[in-house]
Motif scaffolding. Sequence first.
Motif, PDB file in Angstrom:
ATOM      1  N   ASP A 384      -5.770 -13.757   5.067  1.00 55.81           N
ATOM      2  CA  ASP A 384      -5.598 -12.393   4.583  1.00 55.81           C
ATOM      3  C   ASP A 384      -4.107 -12.067   4.491  1.00 55.81           C
ATOM      4  O   ASP A 384      -3.361 -12.181   5.471  1.00 55.81           O
ATOM      5  N   LYS A 386      -2.807  -9.112   3.937  1.00 58.90           N
ATOM      6  CA  LYS A 386      -2.449  -7.760   4.390  1.00 58.90           C
ATOM      7  C   LYS A 386      -1.695  -7.790   5.711  1.00 58.90           C
ATOM      8  O   LYS A 386      -0.641  -7.117   5.837  1.00 58.90           O
ATOM      9  N   TRP A 389       1.797  -8.953   5.025  1.00 57.80           N
ATOM     10  CA  TRP A 389       2.577  -7.884   4.406  1.00 57.80           C
ATOM     11  C   TRP A 389       3.051  -6.878   5.459  1.00 57.80           C
ATOM     12  O   TRP A 389       4.227  -6.492   5.468  1.00 57.80           O
ATOM     13  N   ASP A 390       2.158  -6.465   6.340  1.00 55.79           N
ATOM     14  CA  ASP A 390       2.503  -5.459   7.341  1.00 55.79           C
ATOM     15  C   ASP A 390       3.633  -5.947   8.256  1.00 55.79           C
ATOM     16  O   ASP A 390       4.471  -5.146   8.690  1.00 55.79           O
ATOM     17  N   SER A 400       2.771  -0.261  -2.191  1.00 59.02           N
ATOM     18  CA  SER A 400       1.858  -1.221  -1.565  1.00 59.02           C
ATOM     19  C   SER A 400       1.193  -2.045  -2.652  1.00 59.02           C
ATOM     20  O   SER A 400       0.836  -1.514  -3.710  1.00 59.02           O
ATOM     21  N   PHE A 403      -4.440  -5.250  -2.693  1.00 56.87           N
ATOM     22  CA  PHE A 403      -5.007  -6.338  -1.892  1.00 56.87           C
ATOM     23  C   PHE A 403      -6.439  -6.580  -2.376  1.00 56.87           C
ATOM     24  O   PHE A 403      -7.271  -5.676  -2.332  1.00 56.87           O
ATOM     25  N   ALA A 408      -2.588 -10.748  -2.511  1.00 60.01           N
ATOM     26  CA  ALA A 408      -1.713  -9.615  -2.790  1.00 60.01           C
ATOM     27  C   ALA A 408      -1.275  -9.670  -4.244  1.00 60.01           C
ATOM     28  O   ALA A 408      -0.826 -10.717  -4.728  1.00 60.01           O
TER      29      ALA A 408
END
Length: 429
Positions: A384, A386, A389-390, A400, A403, A408
Amino acid sequence: MRLGGRLQAAIEVLDDIENRKRPASDALKDWGLSHRFAGAGDRAVIGNIVYDALRRKLSLGWRMDSDAARHIAFGVLLSDAELDMDEINAALDGDKFAPAPLEAERRSIWEARDLASAPDNIRADVPEWCVPHFEAIFGDRWVREAAALSDRPPVDLRVNTLKADRDKVLKELARAGASAAPLLETAVRVPPLRAMGRHPNVQAEPAFQRGLFEVQDLGSQIAAKLSDAKPGEQVLDYCAGAGGKTLALAAEMGNKGQIHAYDAERQRLAPIFDRLRRAGVRNAQAHANVEDLAVLEGQIDLVLVDAPCTGSGTWRRRPDAKWRLSDQQLERREVEQREVLDAAKAYVKPGGRLVYITCSLFAPENGNQVDAFLSSNPAYERVDTKPLWDRAVSEAKALSPLFKDGTAILSPLATSTDGFFISVLKREK
């Protein structure tokens, strides 16, 4: 040259591009070689008109009710150049090199037409055959997403953390109007052009010659960041090109570990040697022969595949490409991508990652390729993006990616970058 001569030159270049179906950069270069009297300022304005006309060829033509280069070029002056018709006519008056003034009929049509009432693909400024591809990714917001690919792009820079930090680079580039870019603490941005201005030549700056920064779109920087390369790892940049992501990975790894940069086209790889030296990269080596990689099979922690693609995510910078693209070319790219993925997987060790990247926003090149790869390679599973990215980006709540299925998707509208697709796959056994 006065504005009239510059406008006429842009019209001639646009006609050359259309008639000979050639890249804009080639047409502009040939014009410059045959008109050596033109200065850098002249060439910059001519280039601005040409690229703006190509970015928004459909919407400008719709507002003029004409797809003639002459009328679209006048449309650029009325929109992007921030001039009104009286100012344009005054600038053309008495210039023997200027085109004839815009006809009253065209002027009336331009002033009467509201782009909001145009068909969707006109407002989006994309070929009609591309519409289903944008709809498949972006749904109801596809027109705004596609239209953002027609905006003027910024110049993005990546701070080379092997030699400098962002504050140092910003100080060096203060005169160029550089500021901190969003999302990454190692990114710097020179804003898009206004009117008929021109970007500073940042590669002429002493800081560039000393290797303090590289020119690299923010989306490309993010793609390298989400690859999550760690110091000490063995990395293969399988489609390295000129080496932009190799350099970014080297900085992420702090010059520790080893990066192998390979590209099947020697000419594309050629610039990497000077770039590595200038950046002070010590943990990377370039390979032009695929045979050199045989010893790496099953040994690599991270294989990065920046796959050949249509480049639909880069239309802000290469707008002529969207008018030359066809569905047949898209199909050829899909075949090439499958071949590249099939070859690259041989180097991933158990527990290693395969990162698949394109600068495209078309699902057949992106999510569909990943789905097909996973279907035929059960040893791999999605990671994943996400959480990656975080961890990677600094706070920017308004920006953003999309997703989707663990991947992404970056775009000018969503992330203020070029369009990119990023998928991280892990080999379990």
